[in-house]
Design a protein around this motif. Structure first.
Motif, short mmCIF file in Angstrom:
data_model
loop_
_atom_site.label_atom_id
_atom_site.label_comp_id
_atom_site.label_asym_id
_atom_site.label_seq_id
_atom_site.Cartn_x
_atom_site.Cartn_y
_atom_site.Cartn_z
N ARG A 297 0.94 -1.32 -0.19
CA ARG A 297 -0.38 -0.02 0.18
C ARG A 297 0.76 1.33 -0.07
O ARG A 297 2.41 0.98 0.19
N PRO A 298 0.54 2.26 -0.36
CA PRO A 298 1.09 3.60 -0.50
C PRO A 298 1.37 3.79 0.73
O PRO A 298 2.81 4.04 1.30
N ASN A 299 0.31 3.60 1.64
CA ASN A 299 1.18 4.20 3.45
C ASN A 299 1.26 2.23 3.66
O ASN A 299 -0.28 2.05 3.87
N PRO A 300 2.13 1.82 4.53
CA PRO A 300 2.34 0.62 4.91
C PRO A 300 1.65 0.18 6.02
O PRO A 300 1.93 -0.53 6.70
N LEU A 301 -0.13 0.29 6.37
CA LEU A 301 -0.37 0.40 7.26
C LEU A 301 -1.15 -0.71 7.39
O LEU A 301 -1.97 -1.47 5.83
N GLY A 302 -1.36 -2.09 8.47
CA GLY A 302 -2.20 -3.18 8.26
C GLY A 302 -3.46 -2.99 9.27
O GLY A 302 -2.88 -1.66 10.36
N MET A 303 -4.42 -3.39 9.60
CA MET A 303 -5.78 -3.32 10.88
C MET A 303 -5.68 -4.68 10.52
O MET A 303 -6.36 -5.50 9.80
N SER A 304 -5.84 -4.99 11.81
CA SER A 304 -6.19 -6.38 11.71
C SER A 304 -6.77 -6.40 13.78
O SER A 304 -6.94 -5.92 14.87
N VAL A 305 -8.38 -7.31 13.44
CA VAL A 305 -9.30 -7.22 14.51
C VAL A 305 -8.62 -8.52 15.23
O VAL A 305 -9.19 -9.83 14.60
N LEU A 306 -7.98 -8.53 16.54
CA LEU A 306 -7.79 -9.72 17.22
C LEU A 306 -8.96 -10.31 18.92
O LEU A 306 -8.65 -8.99 19.47
N ARG A 307 -8.59 -11.53 18.91
CA ARG A 307 -9.32 -11.41 19.89
C ARG A 307 -8.25 -11.22 21.97
O ARG A 307 -7.42 -12.12 21.28
N LEU A 308 -8.73 -10.86 22.81
CA LEU A 308 -7.61 -10.38 23.61
C LEU A 308 -7.82 -11.88 24.81
O LEU A 308 -8.78 -12.02 25.19
N LEU A 309 -7.52 -12.57 24.70
CA LEU A 309 -6.99 -13.27 25.87
C LEU A 309 -7.03 -13.30 26.96
O LEU A 309 -6.89 -13.86 27.80
N GLY A 310 -6.50 -11.84 27.28
CA GLY A 310 -5.46 -11.58 28.42
C GLY A 310 -4.58 -10.53 28.51
O GLY A 310 -3.81 -10.70 27.03
N ARG A 311 -3.99 -10.24 29.74
CA ARG A 311 -3.30 -9.15 29.39
C ARG A 311 -2.34 -9.70 31.21
O ARG A 311 -2.94 -9.58 31.36
N GLU A 312 -1.49 -9.30 30.95
CA GLU A 312 -0.27 -9.63 32.19
C GLU A 312 0.70 -8.06 31.74
O GLU A 312 1.77 -8.45 30.89
N GLY A 313 0.43 -6.97 32.53
CA GLY A 313 1.04 -5.85 32.56
C GLY A 313 1.41 -5.57 31.21
O GLY A 313 0.17 -5.08 30.54
N ARG A 314 2.60 -5.37 30.49
CA ARG A 314 2.88 -4.77 28.84
C ARG A 314 2.19 -5.83 27.79
O ARG A 314 2.83 -5.58 26.86
N ILE A 315 2.43 -7.24 28.77
CA ILE A 315 2.09 -7.74 27.19
C ILE A 315 0.67 -8.41 27.66
O ILE A 315 0.29 -8.83 28.09
N LEU A 316 0.13 -8.74 25.78
CA LEU A 316 -1.22 -9.16 25.61
C LEU A 316 -1.11 -10.26 24.66
O LEU A 316 -0.45 -11.20 23.90
N GLU A 317 -1.93 -11.21 25.89
CA GLU A 317 -1.82 -12.48 24.76
C GLU A 317 -3.22 -12.14 23.43
O GLU A 317 -3.93 -12.32 24.19
N VAL A 318 -3.40 -12.90 22.61
CA VAL A 318 -3.77 -12.41 21.53
C VAL A 318 -4.06 -14.08 20.80
O VAL A 318 -3.46 -14.98 20.92
N SER A 319 -5.51 -14.12 20.17
CA SER A 319 -5.93 -15.50 19.75
C SER A 319 -6.31 -14.77 17.86
O SER A 319 -6.66 -12.69 18.07
N GLY A 320 -5.79 -15.12 16.59
CA GLY A 320 -6.49 -14.84 15.46
C GLY A 320 -5.25 -13.93 14.53
O GLY A 320 -5.96 -12.81 14.15
N LEU A 321 -3.93 -13.69 15.55
CA LEU A 321 -3.27 -13.47 15.49
C LEU A 321 -2.77 -13.70 13.26
O LEU A 321 -2.82 -15.08 13.36
N ASP A 322 -2.77 -13.14 13.32
CA ASP A 322 -2.14 -13.29 11.65
C ASP A 322 -1.28 -12.40 11.11
O ASP A 322 -1.38 -11.50 9.78
N LEU A 323 -0.20 -12.22 12.16
CA LEU A 323 0.69 -10.96 11.83
C LEU A 323 2.18 -11.83 12.00
O LEU A 323 1.68 -12.83 12.91
#
Lengths: 155, 155
Positions: free
Chosen positions: B95-121
């Motif tokens: 893309r002209p600006n190489p920006l991506g957008m994904s909607v992920l499920r947030l399974l949990g947060r531990e401090g500054r770490i997010l556990e996610v599913s649906g990951l396509d990155l």
């Protein structure tokens, strides 16, 4: 850590909302307020060909710059709330990277002009990217944290 | 026209996909492939407080840089298609600006770490912004253009 990313607008929003203060907070807008809010996205001539085929989609994802957001904050108190939240738990414009995302209905395309509704952006907003909205962007059974407890802001 | 926008990553993706070629095109992935795909987002220490409250949302919007996309194109031929489409009518990384957008499920947060599913990155993807997914992001009765006619890519 990767180096920074430099982006240039691919287009501009034309909206009847001229200043941020004219936009009601989405959670408190009258019913169907934004559905009825129409406007245009003008894409730069050099990117017009990149729109081919977009007219067959009913909804588009618009990534834009919050160009009037001012300073970033790590904690914000959303309208109608009494408690401060982390900025990443809100849609506040005061973000470390002033990026916004809106899903708009695409009413039509004439060359490099997109007619849209659902417009919650102010006039002159720099558009950074446009994507088709797909089934993968639509999630069911969602939980929306503090937004469940929203109250109208006091006057 | 507004001047450009300079962005710095607020975090990084940790994924079992190490290169773009390891990711199946989403439209052709086996059923529930991405739902089962888990990983982590590590937010920089200086932005950790910005996550407070995000753990109460089931889904998050992640804006990221396609850092391995290479040159931008105005027309792309999506996997399984024979016709070229405007890049803004696709989710191509080129893309002209190489920006991506994904909607992920947030399974949990531990401090500054997010556990996610649906990951396509892919691993190392620079994260530019994180937002809560809300009811306004969920559209019904959508029309999805050329994606209706998708076929599995030829081998």
């Amino acid at each position: 850590m990767s180096p920074g990313v430099r982006l240039e607008p691919i287009g501009t929003v034309h909206s009847r909302f001229k200043e941020p203060a004219e936009l009601p907070p989405p959670a408190f807008a009258p019913p169907r307020f934004f559905e009825r809010s129409t406007g245009r996205i003008e894409v730069r001539p050099e990117y017009a060909a990149g729109l081919d085929g977009l007219e067959d989609f009913s909804h588009i994802i618009v990534l834009f710059a919050f160009h009037k957001a001012g300073a970033a904050k790590l904690k914000v108190t959303p309208p109608g709330q009494t408690e401060a939240r982390g900025v990443f738990a809100t849609r506040s414009p005061h973000r470390p990277n002033p990026l916004g995302m809106s899903v708009l209905r695409l009413l039509g395309r004439e060359g490099r002009i997109l007619e849209v509704s659902g417009l919650d952006l102010i006039d002159g907003t720099p558009v950074l990217d446009i994507k088709p909205y797909t089934r993968r962007d639509r999630k069911s059974h969602i939980r929306t944290g503090w937004l469940r407890n929203k109250r109208r802001p006091a006057r």
